[in-house]
Structures are given as C-alpha cells and as structure tokens.
Write an enzyme that holds these catalytic residues in place. Structure first.
Site, PDB file in Angstrom:
ATOM      1  N   GLU A  44       0.805  -1.228   0.000  1.00 17.46           N
ATOM      2  CA  GLU A  44       0.000   0.000   0.000  1.00 17.46           C
ATOM      3  C   GLU A  44       0.833   1.271   0.000  1.00 17.46           C
ATOM      4  O   GLU A  44       0.358   2.336  -0.364  1.00 17.46           O
ATOM      5  CB  GLU A  44      -0.970   0.026   1.189  1.00 17.46           C
ATOM      6  CG  GLU A  44      -0.303   0.052   2.547  1.00 17.46           C
ATOM      7  CD  GLU A  44      -0.139  -1.355   3.109  1.00 17.46           C
ATOM      8  OE1 GLU A  44      -0.022  -1.478   4.324  1.00 17.46           O
ATOM      9  OE2 GLU A  44      -0.136  -2.317   2.326  1.00 17.46           O
ATOM     10  N   ASP A  70      17.811  14.437 -32.527  1.00 18.42           N
ATOM     11  CA  ASP A  70      17.935  15.288 -33.701  1.00 18.42           C
ATOM     12  C   ASP A  70      19.388  15.776 -33.741  1.00 18.42           C
ATOM     13  O   ASP A  70      20.102  15.704 -32.751  1.00 18.42           O
ATOM     14  CB  ASP A  70      16.956  16.456 -33.559  1.00 18.42           C
ATOM     15  CG  ASP A  70      16.901  17.319 -34.806  1.00 18.42           C
ATOM     16  OD1 ASP A  70      17.150  16.784 -35.890  1.00 18.42           O
ATOM     17  OD2 ASP A  70      16.613  18.522 -34.683  1.00 18.42           O
ATOM     18  N   ASP A 119      13.900  19.457 -30.716  1.00 14.00           N
ATOM     19  CA  ASP A 119      13.402  20.780 -30.356  1.00 14.00           C
ATOM     20  C   ASP A 119      12.556  21.437 -31.436  1.00 14.00           C
ATOM     21  O   ASP A 119      12.096  22.557 -31.275  1.00 14.00           O
ATOM     22  CB  ASP A 119      14.570  21.711 -30.001  1.00 14.00           C
ATOM     23  CG  ASP A 119      15.551  21.872 -31.163  1.00 14.00           C
ATOM     24  OD1 ASP A 119      15.333  21.244 -32.226  1.00 14.00           O
ATOM     25  OD2 ASP A 119      16.528  22.619 -31.015  1.00 14.00           O
ATOM     26  N   ASP A 146       9.832  17.337 -34.760  1.00 15.74           N
ATOM     27  CA  ASP A 146      10.164  16.318 -33.751  1.00 15.74           C
ATOM     28  C   ASP A 146       8.979  15.974 -32.848  1.00 15.74           C
ATOM     29  O   ASP A 146       9.063  15.042 -32.051  1.00 15.74           O
ATOM     30  CB  ASP A 146      11.317  16.815 -32.861  1.00 15.74           C
ATOM     31  CG  ASP A 146      12.593  17.062 -33.645  1.00 15.74           C
ATOM     32  OD1 ASP A 146      12.897  16.249 -34.527  1.00 15.74           O
ATOM     33  OD2 ASP A 146      13.274  18.069 -33.380  1.00 15.74           O
ATOM     34  N   ASN A 166       5.320 -13.932   4.636  1.00 12.01           N
ATOM     35  CA  ASN A 166       4.333 -13.859   5.711  1.00 12.01           C
ATOM     36  C   ASN A 166       3.092 -14.678   5.407  1.00 12.01           C
ATOM     37  O   ASN A 166       2.503 -15.307   6.286  1.00 12.01           O
ATOM     38  CB  ASN A 166       3.921 -12.399   5.950  1.00 12.01           C
ATOM     39  CG  ASN A 166       4.922 -11.677   6.836  1.00 12.01           C
ATOM     40  OD1 ASN A 166       5.828 -12.294   7.391  1.00 12.01           O
ATOM     41  ND2 ASN A 166       4.768 -10.368   6.956  1.00 12.01           N
ATOM     42  N   ASN A 197       2.224  -4.037   9.523  1.00  5.82           N
ATOM     43  CA  ASN A 197       2.415  -3.656   8.134  1.00  5.82           C
ATOM     44  C   ASN A 197       2.687  -2.156   8.003  1.00  5.82           C
ATOM     45  O   ASN A 197       3.547  -1.717   7.233  1.00  5.82           O
ATOM     46  CB  ASN A 197       1.172  -4.048   7.326  1.00  5.82           C
ATOM     47  CG  ASN A 197       1.478  -4.251   5.857  1.00  5.82           C
ATOM     48  OD1 ASN A 197       2.429  -4.952   5.518  1.00  5.82           O
ATOM     49  ND2 ASN A 197       0.684  -3.648   5.000  1.00  5.82           N
ATOM     50  N   ASP A 204       6.082  -0.416   6.658  1.00  6.50           N
ATOM     51  CA  ASP A 204       6.042   0.521   5.536  1.00  6.50           C
ATOM     52  C   ASP A 204       6.703   1.846   5.897  1.00  6.50           C
ATOM     53  O   ASP A 204       7.415   2.450   5.077  1.00  6.50           O
ATOM     54  CB  ASP A 204       4.593   0.765   5.086  1.00  6.50           C
ATOM     55  CG  ASP A 204       4.045  -0.406   4.279  1.00  6.50           C
ATOM     56  OD1 ASP A 204       4.856  -1.143   3.706  1.00  6.50           O
ATOM     57  OD2 ASP A 204       2.814  -0.587   4.237  1.00  6.50           O
TER      58      ASP A 204
END
Length: 886
Positions: A309, A351, A629, A633, A697, A722, A726
């Site tokens: 998560e 380019d 540029d 392109d 786990n 958990n 985290d």
C-alpha cells in the site's frame, strides 16, 4: 475545386503544389484576391469558412483533472477497493459498539498521502513548463483594402491575405511568394537543416517532384525570415497548414510508456498472488476455526498485508525527490513517470541540429585552389562581406566574425566602396567594386561554385605570401585540369558537411561607375570558403559517457546524409549503416526491425518517419528516448517512452515532451539518466522488499492457520505491523544505489520479480516457523487463553525480520560490511525496530491484544534474526550467480 469566392478547397498539400506552379497573375485569380488585399466582407466570410488561424495545441489539464489522474494507479485501485470492503464489513454491517475504523483509516491515509504527493509535484512541474513557452511576436504586417498596411494578430489571417515579410518575422501561414528580395528562410524547426534556404517568386513547373519544404516559392508556417524581404499571399491557415497537421497529430492521449507497462505487469502479478492467497487463507481459517466472520476480517487484513500500500507513495516520493534533484541541474520534469523511463532508456534517438551541433554557421575553412589553408582567401571574402550593402546573411556574419582583418587590411582606409552588383537567385552570387589607393577598381565576387566557374577564366597560384598580392601572384589559366582541381576540392569539402562558396576577383582601370552583370566575366578564382554548423565541443564526451551507461545513440534528422555523417564522425558515433527517408519508405516495418539495430543514422526524415523509427525500436523491446526541439520532432517526442526537449524549443515540441532541459547539452541528459536509474533502483528495492516479505508472511500464515487453534495474528496487529514496516521504508528515496546498478539500463521485469519472490520470500517463513515452535513449545503459548503471548512473540519477530530485510535486499553486496545504507535509512529502520519491541510493553498493548514478553525470549530472537540474515545472504549470492540479476 473552388468555393464561390474562388478560394481553392483541395487538400492543403495539393494547394501548396498547385499554387507553386501558378504565375503571379493566376495566383490572385485563383485565390480571388488583389495586390491591394482583401476587404472586410471577404475577411469575415473567409474567417467564418476557414476559422481562426490557430493550430490545435495540447492544453495543460486543469488542477482538478490533474488531481483525478493522480488517483488512476493500479495499487491505489486495490487499496480503494479494500477500503470500500472494510467500510462495509467493519462499519456499515457492524453493530455500533463493534465498529472498527482502523483498517479504513490506515488505508485511506496511505491513499491520500500518495495522491497528494503526486498531484503537488506534477502540478508544480506543469506550471514551470508553461512559463517556459516562447514569448514570440504574434503579429504580422498585412495589406487590406480599408486599412492598407496594418499589424494584425496571427489568428486573424485568412487565405488570400497579402502579407509583408522582413528579417526576423515568423511566417504566419503557408504562403506563396509573389515578390522577394534576397529572401532567406530558416526551416530548421520543420526540417532540421540548419542552413537557411533561399526563396523566390518564380513559378515551378514540376512542383510535385519536390517536398513542401523544397518548394522555392513556398514559405511554411513555423519557419522564420533570416534575411531579405518579401510579399507573400496566404494559402493555408490554421490546422490546414503543414505545421497545423503536425500539431493535430500529436495532441490527444499519449502512448503507454515503459513505466506504465512495467507497473501494470507488477500490479497484475501482485493481484494474482492476492487472488490465490487471500481466498485460501479465508477458507482454511473458516473451516479450522469455524468463525467465518473473524476469518473474513483476517483475510481482509491479509489482503492489505499482501498489497504494497505504500508503493504509490514510495514511487511518488522517489520520483518527486528525483525531480527536485534534477531541477537543481537545469532539468524540469513535466511527467514524473519519465524519470524512471529515463533510467530504463537503452536507446536515445536525437535530432542533429542544435543538439549535437551549435546551431550556428561558422566559417570552417578558407583554402586556395590546392586545398591549402590560405589567409589571403579569407581576406578577399572579408572585403566582399564587409562592403556589401544588402542584408547580411548568416554566411556573411560568419566571415565577419574575423574582425581582426578590419585593422590588418585597413578595410575602410585603403578600400573605398564605389559600386555593387547585388545578389539574385539566377546568378547566385554578389559582387562589390572597391577603389584602391592607386585609383584602380577591384571587383570581388563571392558565390556558388558552378556559377563562378562559368564566368571565370583564370586562377591565382598563391605562392608563399600571405597578403593581397594580385600584382605578383602568378595567374594561371582556368583550364580543365585546374577546373577539375577546384571541383575535387569542392566535393571533398561537401563530403565533410560544408557549404562551399568560391571567391574571385578582377581589376579594372578607373572608369564610369556603371558596373553591371556584364562585367562579371573573365574573373580570377582566389580560393574556396567552407561553412559548417559544427559539433558541440561537449558532444563527443557526452556520447561516450552515455555509451558507458549502456545508452546507444541514434541520429534521426531531416538534414542530408553527408552533413550528418561528418558530425557523427566528429563526435564518435559510428557510421556503420545509414538510411534515408526515401529508402525508409521502400521497406516494411518488419524489414526495418530486422536491420534497425545496426543503423546509427537516419537522414532526410519527415516527422512521420521519425515517429515510425521510434515505434519500430519500441517493438523490439527497447525503452526509447527522443531528444528534439523542432516542430518536426513533436510526433516522435510524444511516441517515445521519454520525450526530451529544451527551453528554446518550439512550443509544440515542449508540449509533447516529458522532460525539458534548460541547457541544450547531452551532459545534462547523462546526469538525468543517472538520477533516473538511482530513482528506479530505490523504487525496485521497495517492491522487492515488500513483495518478498509479504509473500513469506502469507506462507507463514497459511501454516499457522492450519495448526493453531487461534488466529496467528489479529487483523489490527497485522495492520499495525504492516504500517510500521512501511514507515521504515519511507526513507528509501534517500538511499544510495550500487554503482554497478547505475552502469546499465534498468527496466521492469515481472518474470524476474516472480523468481525473486519465490526464492527469497519463503526464507522468512523458515524463521517464522522457528518462532512458532519457540512460542508454542518453549513458552507454552498453545491455547486460545495464551494467544496474546504467541501473537506478541510473532509480532516482534515478524516486524524485526521484515525491517532487517531492508538492509539485506537494498544491495548486491554484504550489508553492514561492504555496503551501508544512508543515515536516514539506518536511523528510521532502527527507530521502527525499537518501537516494535516497545509496543508489547506499552500501556496500549492490551488494546492491540498484545502483552509483555519474558526476557528469556530475546536471546532466542537474536539467534533467529542472525540466522535469518546469514541464510538470506547465502541465497542472495546464489540467486545473483544463477540469474545474473538482483
């Protein structure tokens, strides 16, 4: 086909070709306009018919749309689904006294933090990108019947408008030249060619044999006037222009990039694990314990445990930190995912003009007829450019940079300008007539090679001197062998990518100042001068550094192959194979794919061909970056996995890009590649740590659920464990990455991750089962009455082993010996381990179903953790040798 007003309604490209063939008189008839311009009624009617002269542009999404898009992420989707299920079971269906908001709150906080981080970073980047848009002049001088000459906004121009152009003006529409003087137009934004092209007002008989860029009497929107002046008539406006067609093709939904594909594969891999493990654990607990409601709550907690998560937040935090770091090195990240794509990039298509070259014409060579550098040739050319009164071209400016000659030659004191024969497109040359101190007249002519050879009869043999010695230098006849000598040197300079002009002179006695083209005959060739848009000094080193990082550079340009080969040779790009746009059109995508790996240069490409090359490279599994540029392109920038542009680029190029460089320098890009790989490395660390740990786990829970008469861990305990785990990984964006990892492109690999989970994940289960045995047999926590003790023992061991894995998996090396994590990582993981040990002894322990553990538990815990670290390191070393990856 015409409308009632006479304006042509064939396709925009056909309009260009047809109009290019018309004589002037017919142009006005076909477009139903006059040299004095349109009247107000005609302008209104045409504006209603053709619309405003504006091209389709990709608007920056509103803040609300950006906020909504921040939620569109597979892991966010999983978490939202879990939150909905939890809210129904724990809140809606539960009795008021039993309502439990813990799962809902924890998951919601994770979602909010991740979404807000992503939204803020991308919103700020888009604002910065908007500020980079060019502040160009958006008005044009138009002739209309009521107002005469008038400055109007580009958007108000309609087909048939008469437009006056001069140096510095942007071309506001696709136009046909009806009158011109020394007109040179820069088309590099459309074609990639840095040398300005000459335009004139003469009709062309075989227009369809040329491309729109090559039509000498057509000026396209998006180009600009370098020198000279012209009167033109608008043919196509708005989205009907060549520029408008390109702009329209690159707006809309972007293609799925390497990052998108990779994250989706990883997401579905984790979802498949969830679909197998969660129902299995639910059914085992339900049948073994007989309490289906508790089993469902536990299964939801397991689903949360299996879901990384924090991944959206960790990914966003990594990307955001990378974006901030890169902004300090003059790189603006418009789309956060582009950072990972930059790290994964194994092919950079670039380019040529302005990227590999200076985008500036310089005088590269000045040689005599024998090809030997000769200052005398430069001196003659300088006198010609200095004294001409027309608008100085880029070539003249390149010559005049040698200002030291002004004083050396006494340009103004010893040579008085008395006449001039100006440049025109038929002669392709310009002559100035100077009076010397002795009263004699000197004609100095500079122009195209073939044209000057046709009017010359002699050449100078320069001898040894370095000064203007036309009285003593030997004059030799311009016979076939001398002519061949000059042509051979011209070809050699052309092959080196240079544009070549000849310089010739002729002396006259004093006479009337009525010089004309007829006097340009029997000239004496002095030598040749060559001009080039040279390679950037930094380009060679940058290309080599990119190559060492595993990035192969390919050049995709609209310029010709001769110039491109010269530049590539200068900067160290191997010219093994080369293919032109015409040759590209003759082969299928399959044929191109079979040989594209060996091709380093693609020349004379149009915008669609550039996009096609990028697509074919992607089809072979490459992560492709494109650096450009120009307007030409834009399509390739949008198709590429990571589009890179510069702040001086055209607006459409910047809008199509993911990354904007504030310096047009490949060395800046190399730094970006390193940051991208560092960022991706830290993202992948989290995924490997979390998925393998969670997978282990789940194995532990499957076994525990099968033999224990109670739940191995309560849902709230599992969620807390958990969450703490985290949090311990929040500092990963600040961790360092092994040097070996940075030296090659890194891409998402779901197959590799599957192997990693299968081989590394179950190791933790071995020591979980050891902990189960310790609690069950040694500490006698083997009945529902003692489940709190069992759960406390596994809570601490599980959290500490999971936190320890951060250090074990973050590097290929031996942790704490060969490689240490950064201080933030060490500090945060240590803090979380301390909090995990403290919680069962804290005042809130009973609220969580935990209790204090006997002191004798901790020696066993240390033995288990040390054994776990040693075995993981052994398996990790074997895994690296077996699969050559980690």
């Amino acid at each position: 086909m015409h409308n009632g007003k006479g304006v042509m309604l064939s396709t925009p490209t056909e309009n260009l070709f047809k109009t290019a063939t018309f004589p002037k008189k017919e142009i006005f008839e076909r477009l139903q306009c006059l040299p004095t311009g349109l009247n107000e009624d005609e302008v209104s009617e045409r504006q209603e018919q053709f619309g405003y002269n504006r091209v389709k542009r990709e608007e920056t999404p509103s803040w609300f749309r950006q906020l909504v898009s921040a939620f569109i992420n597979p892991f966010i989707g999983i978490l939202v689904l879990i939150a909905i299920v939890s809210s129904i079971i724990d809140v809606v269906l539960a009795a008021p006294a039993d309502r439990d908001y813990k799962t809902l709150v924890v998951v919601s906080v994770m979602v909010i933090i991740s979404v807000v981080l992503r939204f803020v970073q991308e919103y700020r980047s888009n604002l910065a990108a908007e500020k980079l848009k060019d502040l160009v002049t958006t008005t044009a001088t138009v002739i209309r019947q009521e107002t005469g000459k008038d400055e109007i906004d580009f958007e108000e121009i309609v087909p048939g408008d008469i437009i006056l152009l001069s140096a510095g003006d942007m071309i506001p529409a696709d136009c046909r030249v009806i009158q011109s003087k020394d007109l040179f137009v820069n088309q590099s934004a459309l074609t990639g060619e840095s040398i300005p092209v000459e335009k004139n007002d003469q009709p062309i008989a075989d227009a369809k044999k040329l491309s729109p860029f090559e039509l000498p009497n057509i000026c396209l929107m998006g180009s600009d006037v370098v020198s000279g002046s012209a009167t033109v008539v608008a043919i196509n406006t708005g989205e009907s222009t060549y520029f408008g067609a390109i702009s329209k093709s690159v707006t809309g939904k972007r293609v799925e990039t390497s990052f998108d594909k990779g994250i989706n594969k990883i997401s579905w891999l984790l979802i498949r694990f969830m679909f197998v493990m969660v129902p299995l654990i639910f059914l085992i607990n339900g049948f073994m314990k007989g309490n289906w409601y508790d089993s469902l709550l536990f299964a939801i907690a397991v689903a949360v445990g299996l879901t990384p998560e924090m991944l959206p937040m960790i990914v966003t935090a990594n990307l955001a930190k990378g974006a901030v770091s890169m902004s300090k090195h003059n790189v603006i990240i418009k789309r956060l995912n582009a950072i990972q794509n930059l790290g994964a990039m194994d092919i950079l298509c670039t380019d040529k003009t302005g990227t590999l070259t200076l985008d500036k014409v310089v005088l590269e060579k000045h040689v005599n007829i024998y090809g030997i550098d000769d200052e005398e040739v430069l001196s003659w050319a300088y006198l010609n450019s200095f004294h001409q009164t027309g608008v100085k071209s880029l070539l003249d400016n390149a010559i005049l940079t040698h200002a030291e000659l002004n004083e050396e030659l006494n340009v103004e004191r010893d040579f008085e300008k008395i006449d001039e024969i100006p440049f025109d497109f038929q002669r392709r040359r310009l002559s100035v007539i100077l009076q010397k101190k002795d009263g004699k007249h000197l004609l100095i002519c500079k122009g195209a090679v073939e044209e000057l050879l046709s009017i010359s009869s002699y050449a100078f043999d320069p001898g040894e001197d370095k000064k203007l010695q036309i009285f003593t230098d030997e004059v030799i006849p311009l016979d076939d062998s001398t002519r061949e000598l000059i042509l051979r040197e011209t070809k050699k300079m052309n092959e080196d990518g240079m544009r070549v002009l000849l310089v010739a002179v002729k002396e006259f006695d004093q006479r009337e100042l009525n010089y004309s083209v007829a006097d340009e005959n029997n000239l004496m060739i002095v030598g040749l001068i060559g001009f080039l848009d040279p390679a950037k000094p930094s380009a060679k080193e940058a290309i080599e550094r990119l190559r060492k990082l595993g990035v192969n550079v390919k050049v995709l340009t609209g310029d010709n192959e001769i110039v491109t080969k010269k530049i590539c040779n200068d900067i160290g790009i191997e010219v093994n194979n080369l293919i032109t746009g015409n040759e590209l059109d003759e082969i299928t995508d399959e044929e191109l794919a079979s040989k594209i790996g060996d091709i380093s240069i693609f020349s004379k490409l149009n915008p669609l061909q550039k996009t096609r090359v990028v697509k074919v490279l992607q089809s072979k599994g490459n992560t492709v970056g494109f650096l450009g540029d120009g307007i030409n392109d834009a399509g390739a920038l949008k198709q590429a996995d990571v589009g890179i542009s510069v702040d001086t680029a055209t607006d459409i190029a910047k809008e199509s890009a993911d990354i904007i460089l504030l310096e047009n320098d490949l060395n800046v890009l190399r730094k970006g590649v390193v940051y991208g790989r560092r960022t991706f490395g830290n993202i992948l660390k989290y995924i490997k740590m979390t998925t393998s740990s969670n997978f282990g786990n789940m194995f532990s829970m499957l076994g525990a659920s099968a033999f224990l008469p109670f739940l191995p861990m309560l849902p709230v305990q599992l969620l807390l464990q958990n969450l703490l785990y985290d949090i311990s990984q929040v500092s990963i964006p600040w961790d360092r990455v092994d040097e070996e990892y940075i030296n090659k492109p890194q891409q998402w690999n779901a197959k590799f991750l599957s192997k990693f989970i299968v081989f590394i994940g179950p190791i933790s289960s071995i020591f979980d089962y050891a902990t189960f045995a310790l609690m069950y047999f040694v500490f006698k926590a083997n009945s529902p009455e003692h489940q709190s003790l069992f759960q406390s023992g596994w809570f601490i061991e599980g959290l500490l082993s999971q936190t320890l894995i951060v250090h074990l998996i973050r590097t290929r090396k031996i942790p704490f010996i060969q490689s240490w994590a950064t201080a933030p990582v060490v500090a945060l993981t240590s803090l979380i381990m301390a909090i995990g040990i403290f919680i069962p002894f804290s005042p809130v322990a009973h609220l969580l179903g935990l209790q204090a553990l006997p002191i004798t538990y901790f020696p066993f815990l240390i033995i288990i953790l040390v054994a776990y670290a040693i075995l993981t390191q052994i398996v990790k070393s074997w895994f690296i040798k077996r699969f050559h990856n980690f």
